[in-house]
Design an enzyme around this catalytic site. Structure first.
Site, mmCIF file in Angstrom:
data_model
loop_
_atom_site.group_PDB
_atom_site.id
_atom_site.type_symbol
_atom_site.label_atom_id
_atom_site.label_comp_id
_atom_site.label_asym_id
_atom_site.label_seq_id
_atom_site.Cartn_x
_atom_site.Cartn_y
_atom_site.Cartn_z
ATOM 1 N N LYS A 152 0.633 -1.287 -0.057
ATOM 2 C CA LYS A 152 -0.060 0.173 -0.087
ATOM 3 C C LYS A 152 0.711 1.222 -0.060
ATOM 4 O O LYS A 152 2.170 1.116 0.396
ATOM 5 C CB LYS A 152 -0.946 0.120 1.221
ATOM 6 C CG LYS A 152 -0.204 0.270 2.540
ATOM 7 C CD LYS A 152 -1.043 -0.128 3.785
ATOM 8 C CE LYS A 152 -0.076 -0.123 5.026
ATOM 9 N NZ LYS A 152 -0.973 -0.457 6.236
ATOM 10 N N TYR A 211 16.602 30.179 5.504
ATOM 11 C CA TYR A 211 15.810 31.183 6.115
ATOM 12 C C TYR A 211 16.033 31.713 7.577
ATOM 13 O O TYR A 211 16.341 30.927 8.369
ATOM 14 C CB TYR A 211 14.426 30.536 5.911
ATOM 15 C CG TYR A 211 13.797 30.525 4.504
ATOM 16 C CD1 TYR A 211 13.792 31.395 3.613
ATOM 17 C CD2 TYR A 211 13.525 29.217 4.029
ATOM 18 C CE1 TYR A 211 13.213 31.334 2.312
ATOM 19 C CE2 TYR A 211 13.066 28.938 2.582
ATOM 20 C CZ TYR A 211 12.961 29.936 1.799
ATOM 21 O OH TYR A 211 12.410 29.791 0.628
HETATM 22 C C1 LIG Z 1 -0.486 -1.700 7.005
HETATM 23 C C2 LIG Z 1 -1.140 -3.103 7.104
HETATM 24 C C3 LIG Z 1 -0.317 -4.018 7.234
HETATM 25 C C4 LIG Z 1 1.298 -3.800 7.565
HETATM 26 O O1 LIG Z 1 1.597 -3.704 8.622
HETATM 27 P P1 LIG Z 1 3.127 -3.443 9.015
HETATM 28 O O2 LIG Z 1 3.371 -2.946 10.232
HETATM 29 O O3 LIG Z 1 3.778 -2.456 8.128
HETATM 30 O O4 LIG Z 1 3.776 -4.876 8.695
HETATM 31 C C5 LIG Z 1 -0.837 -5.276 7.554
HETATM 32 N N1 LIG Z 1 -2.020 -5.324 7.486
HETATM 33 C C6 LIG Z 1 -2.793 -4.296 7.462
HETATM 34 C C7 LIG Z 1 -4.460 -4.484 7.463
HETATM 35 C C8 LIG Z 1 -2.373 -2.992 7.263
HETATM 36 O O5 LIG Z 1 -3.073 -2.081 6.855
#
Ligand SMILES: *Cc1c(COP(=O)(O)O)cnc(C)c1O
Length: 386
Positions: A36, A265
């Protein structure tokens, strides 16, 4: 190389493949690689392809849109998307053979309607709230959801592919809620079986649980962060994970300034002596946190040079010292990366940046901006990237 770009996020796809293997070994289960947020900003499609080539059985994303982009990029593996709104076009998801994880009976009704419209059996997962109280079917809607899943499966409008939940305390391996959440999803799966539906897979473990609680793994683990090479429980260990990303650029400009000259800045830093500055073309528009102004080091030629003055949107300044540190315009400048990215002094890690801002490395890596050109090396699929 891109002859118009200043900044690169170099992503080692061999490290991604290695990390998939580490996760499989630690958990003793199959791996669903979470890609994601554009693969935690590493590039969802190249990372996803490398993870699948390394044996991951599926890819997980939040939005259907992300899954569709992976399909458009030519990935034909199992894709699961688990976060939707009333506007999500489930018909498009079904047409693209995306596994839709539902969090309520209302979402399931919309998926069933879409399956009838498309004339295809939808592949569905059920995301169950076993204690995180975020997305997922809430306990008070479980019976209605289980009934509706059984009815939809019986009429052939869906096939139940997986059951999943997400841990609230994965990064506290011994927290009692972890085992309780595992027990709760087992109870839900038993409810489903009593109604005549059995998911192909059950998966609950995020990165920390995949690495530390193999007893909770079920059929597959669902790691994100550790796929990219970061340990979510650094006090427990690094598990041999290799950070995949090196955020790097080259020194854009070198200039001498006299003692007393203020820099960047508001002149928050004033040179205490005659010195030589290096301009590094990366800033908060690229994901370098402005709050780290004056507190980060940039790795050039084996040495760490301190940032001085405010970090700007596009650039930051480093103090090369009175003798210029032997640095020339065009020298490689590493912002963060794995320890192996260069010799000499340690290269800062995303975790170092996170500690400096009071956040987590997840946020640092996922905020690397689109202006950093993604460059892929060590592709285990043998593909070359221009
Ligand atoms: C983001 C997410 C993961 C992965 O989590 P990590 O801590 O990065 O391993 C797994 N399951 C769901 C539902 C998520 O939203």
């Amino acid at each position: 190389m891109d002859s118009y770009a200043n900044l690169y996020a170099t992503v080692d796809l061999g490290a991604i493949a290695h990390n998939v293997g580490v996760l499989r070994d630690c958990s003793g289960a199959d791996v669903i690689a979470v890609v994601k947020a554009d693969g935690y900003a590493h590039g969802a499609a190249p990372v996803g392809r490398a993870a699948l080539a390394a044996g991951a059985i599926a890819l997980g994303v939040a939005q259907v849109r992300e899954a569709r982009l992976l399909r458009r990029a030519g990935i034909d593996g199992h894709l699961i998307a688990w976060l939707h709104t009333d506007h999500t076009d489930f018909a498009g998801a079904i047409a693209d053979d995306i596994d839709i994880a539902v969090s309520s009976p209302r979402q399931l009704v919309r998926v069933v309607d879409a399956a009838r419209t498309v004339g295809r059996t939808a592949t569905v997962s059920v995301k169950i709230d076993t204690g995180l109280a975020r997305s997922g079917v809430s306990p008070n809607e479980w019976d209605a959801t289980a009934d509706a899943l059984a009815a939809a499966a019986a009429e052939g409008s869906i096939r139940l592919s997986t059951a999943m939940c997400h841990l609230a305390f994965g990064d506290e391996p011994d927290h009692p809620l972890n085992s309780l959440q595992s027990q709760r999803i087992d109870d839900c799966v038993a409810d489903l079986k009593r109604r005549g539906v059995t998911p192909d897979l059950v998966h609950i473990a995020n990165s920390p649980a995949a690495l530390t609680r193999p007893d909770l793994a079920h059929d597959a683990v669902r790691p994100g962060l550790s796929i990219y090479g970061y340990s979510p429980v650094p006090d427990v260990g690094d598990f041999g994970l290799i950070p995949a990303m090196t955020l790097e650029t080259s020194v854009s400009l070198i200039k001498k300034i006299p003692a007393g000259q203020g820099v960047s800045y508001n002149h928050t830093w004033i040179a205490p002596r005659d010195t030589v500055l290096g301009v590094v073309p990366a800033g908060y528009g690229d994901g370098v946190p402005r709050v780290l102004s004056g507190r980060l080091g940039v790795h050039v030629n084996g040495r760490l040079f301190p940032n001085v003055g405010r970090i700007c949107m596009d650039q930051l300044v480093i103090d090369l010292g009175p003798d210029g540190g032997g640095v020339a315009e065009g020298d490689r400048a590493i912002l963060f990366g794995p320890a192996t990215a260069a010799s000499g002094e340690a290269v800062p890690s995303a975790k170092d940046w996170a500690d400096g801002c009071g956040t987590i490395d997840y946020e640092i890596i996922s905020r690397v901006g689109s202006r950093a050109v993604r460059r892929y090396v060590n592709d285990p699929t043998g593909e070359t990237h221009g």
